[in-house]
Design a protein around this motif. Structure first.
Motif, PDB file in Angstrom:
ATOM      1  N   ARG A 296      38.058  28.524 112.028  1.00 26.57           N
ATOM      2  CA  ARG A 296      37.587  28.339 110.649  1.00 26.57           C
ATOM      3  C   ARG A 296      38.223  29.356 109.707  1.00 26.57           C
ATOM      4  O   ARG A 296      38.635  29.015 108.595  1.00 26.57           O
ATOM      5  CB  ARG A 296      36.060  28.465 110.594  1.00 26.57           C
ATOM      6  CG  ARG A 296      35.303  27.312 111.239  1.00 26.57           C
ATOM      7  CD  ARG A 296      33.807  27.527 111.036  1.00 26.57           C
ATOM      8  NE  ARG A 296      32.989  26.565 111.736  1.00 26.57           N
ATOM      9  CZ  ARG A 296      32.696  25.334 111.293  1.00 26.57           C
ATOM     10  NH1 ARG A 296      33.188  24.952 110.128  1.00 26.57           N
ATOM     11  NH2 ARG A 296      31.940  24.523 111.997  1.00 26.57           N
TER      12      ARG A 296
ATOM     13  N   SER B 185      40.748  28.341 106.642  1.00 23.85           N
ATOM     14  CA  SER B 185      40.241  28.593 105.284  1.00 23.85           C
ATOM     15  C   SER B 185      41.297  29.250 104.389  1.00 23.85           C
ATOM     16  O   SER B 185      41.160  29.230 103.160  1.00 23.85           O
ATOM     17  CB  SER B 185      38.994  29.468 105.342  1.00 23.85           C
ATOM     18  OG  SER B 185      39.319  30.797 105.754  1.00 23.85           O
TER      19      SER B 185
ATOM     20  N   TRP C 285      40.185  18.814 100.240  1.00 22.59           N
ATOM     21  CA  TRP C 285      39.395  17.745 100.836  1.00 22.59           C
ATOM     22  C   TRP C 285      38.392  17.222  99.819  1.00 22.59           C
ATOM     23  O   TRP C 285      37.876  17.971  98.987  1.00 22.59           O
ATOM     24  CB  TRP C 285      38.627  18.253 102.059  1.00 22.59           C
ATOM     25  CG  TRP C 285      39.496  18.719 103.177  1.00 22.59           C
ATOM     26  CD1 TRP C 285      40.023  19.962 103.349  1.00 22.59           C
ATOM     27  CD2 TRP C 285      39.962  17.926 104.280  1.00 22.59           C
ATOM     28  NE1 TRP C 285      40.780  20.004 104.495  1.00 22.59           N
ATOM     29  CE2 TRP C 285      40.761  18.766 105.096  1.00 22.59           C
ATOM     30  CE3 TRP C 285      39.776  16.602 104.675  1.00 22.59           C
ATOM     31  CZ2 TRP C 285      41.362  18.323 106.266  1.00 22.59           C
ATOM     32  CZ3 TRP C 285      40.366  16.145 105.842  1.00 22.59           C
ATOM     33  CH2 TRP C 285      41.160  17.000 106.626  1.00 22.59           C
TER      34      TRP C 285
ATOM     35  N   GLY D 117      34.425  18.833  99.766  1.00 16.15           N
ATOM     36  CA  GLY D 117      34.350  20.082 100.502  1.00 16.15           C
ATOM     37  C   GLY D 117      35.041  20.012 101.847  1.00 16.15           C
ATOM     38  O   GLY D 117      35.692  19.024 102.194  1.00 16.15           O
ATOM     39  N   ALA D 118      34.890  21.069 102.623  1.00 17.91           N
ATOM     40  CA  ALA D 118      35.586  21.185 103.904  1.00 17.91           C
ATOM     41  C   ALA D 118      35.181  20.060 104.852  1.00 17.91           C
ATOM     42  O   ALA D 118      34.040  19.592 104.825  1.00 17.91           O
ATOM     43  CB  ALA D 118      35.277  22.542 104.535  1.00 17.91           C
TER      44      ALA D 118
END
Length: 403
Positions: A242, A246, A252, A255-256
């Motif tokens: 992650r 990041s 996207w 959001g993620a």
């Protein structure tokens, strides 16, 4: 039960080879240590060369039925912000992306339909060749039951850390390129759904590729130096994953993305072999030697090695007794075909490992789409390596941007 050919490993190489040999009249048994469906750490992309191989071998329809994504090319991001976009072929050549559990199961089902047998949950532990030229294979079956099987020819299709290759004494030097990968399955939308993207970062490389026809499922694989990051990955792989992702310029919707499965780890990938053939044994796929996953050629090489091995194995088995010399033509052909691509892999690794050179190269490629197309076509196995040696492939990049 004895078999003419015993294949260790039910991945693309093993199942493809089984599906080629069984219709020729040979009794083919595949041993698979896991059970289907099973996850595999992999970039999960079949490049256009691999798609063409599937079509030649009569396997493309069964793979397309699994609902893969269509991949027309790759984009390359540098940490400096440059973006180079290349297509395999602007008219027809495409790759596909799909989860390995779907690909492997489709190929396994087709191998069985063509007459091969598969035993799941069986792990090979060793083998020897007796005085009559019969391979005696020792294995552990379900529940820890010891098994002994006999075969005329043993095939190692058991991946990077091939037991067959080690037991046959066919492994080469230890890995010099110390890389490890972490793969996750991601669900979300936003990035281009018809292309893969390589993000080059100071900590390593992240590859993102669609693996479903609806554009919502993705393979996200990061590759890093294991000597530098191995301890952090081992302590908390999902946190490392992650944190690394990041830092990338990914956009996207909403959001993620959600991590749907994984992470799955693999490596190191630098696994040379002395030969792909030995006394009564043959290696295919990653077991036959591998260098670096960055160019995404692994599944193509697995399919092609099976395609090259099948006629040589068939001819050898038709003799009352055969020797390793009857298998050598496969090794020669395989090495001759893979050598140019391996040189390209090493050249790419040399560039990626040097930040200053890496950023300059991507900047030039970003300004010269025809040069990027040439590179993507070669790594997609739809163009010969000599295309990269032609002036028209690199003149636009050389002339496009100053250093």
């Amino acid at each position: 039960m004895p078999a003419d050919v015993l294949i260790v490993g039910a991945g693309p190489a093993g199942c493809t080879l089984a599906g080629l040999l069984a219709p020729l009249g040979w009794d083919v048994l595949i041993l698979e240590r896991t059970r289907f469906p099973r996850h595999k750490p992999c970039g999960e992309c079949v490049n256009p060369g691999g798609v063409a191989a599937l079509e030649r071998l009569g396997l493309l329809d069964v793979v397309l039925a699994a609902g893969p994504a269509r991949i027309t090319g790759w984009r390359i991001h540098s940490p400096a912000g440059d973006l180079a976009c290349g297509r395999y072929n602007r008219e027809r050549a495409v790759g596909i992306g799909l989860p390995r559990e779907r690909l492997d199961q489709a190929l396994a089902v087709e191998a069985v339909r063509r007459g091969a047998r598969i035993e799941e949950g069986v792990r090979m532990t060793g083998f020897e060749v007796d005085g009559n030229g019969c391979v005696v294979v020792r294995a552990i079956g379900p529940g820890g039951r010891a098994e002994t099987l006999r075969t005329r020819l043993l095939v190692g299709a058991d991946g990077l850390r091939s037991v067959v290759a080690r037991r046959a004494g066919l492994t080469g030097r230890g890995p010099k390129l110390r890389k490890l990968s972490l793969t996750c399955r991601l669900r979300g939308s936003g990035p281009p759904a018809d292309a893969g993207t390589l993000f080059l970062a100071d900590w390593g490389v992240f590859g993102l590729a669609p693996v479903s026809g609806d554009g919502l499922l993705w393979n996200g694989t990061l590759v890093v130096d294991s000597t530098r990051y191995g301890r952090r990955v081992g302590t908390d792989p999902i946190a490392f994953y992650r944190d690394a992702v990041s830092t990338l310029p990914l956009s996207w919707n909403g959001g993620a993305p959600r991590i749907e499965a994984g992470p799955w780890a693999s490596g190191p990938f630098d696994r040379p072999t002395r030969s792909a053939v030995g006394n009564c044994c043959v290696l295919v796929g990653d077991a036959a030697g591998y260098y670096d996953p960055l160019t995404g050629q692994g599944i193509y090489q697995a399919l092609r090695s099976a395609e090259l091995a099948a006629p040589v194995i068939d001819a050898a088995l038709r003799k009352r007794s055969y020797t390793v010399q009857d298998l050598v033509p496969y090794d020669c052909r395989l090495r001759r075909e893979l050598a140019p691509g391996r040189r390209v892999q090493r050249a790419i690794e040399m560039v990626v490992a040097r930040p200053g050179l890496r950023d300059r190269v991507v900047r030039r490629l970003a300004a010269a789409p025809t040069s990027t197309d040439a590179l993507i076509a070669v790594t997609g196995d739809v163009a010969r390596v000599r295309r990269l040696l032609q002036p028209r492939a690199w003149l636009p990049a050389v002339a496009g941007v100053g250093s």
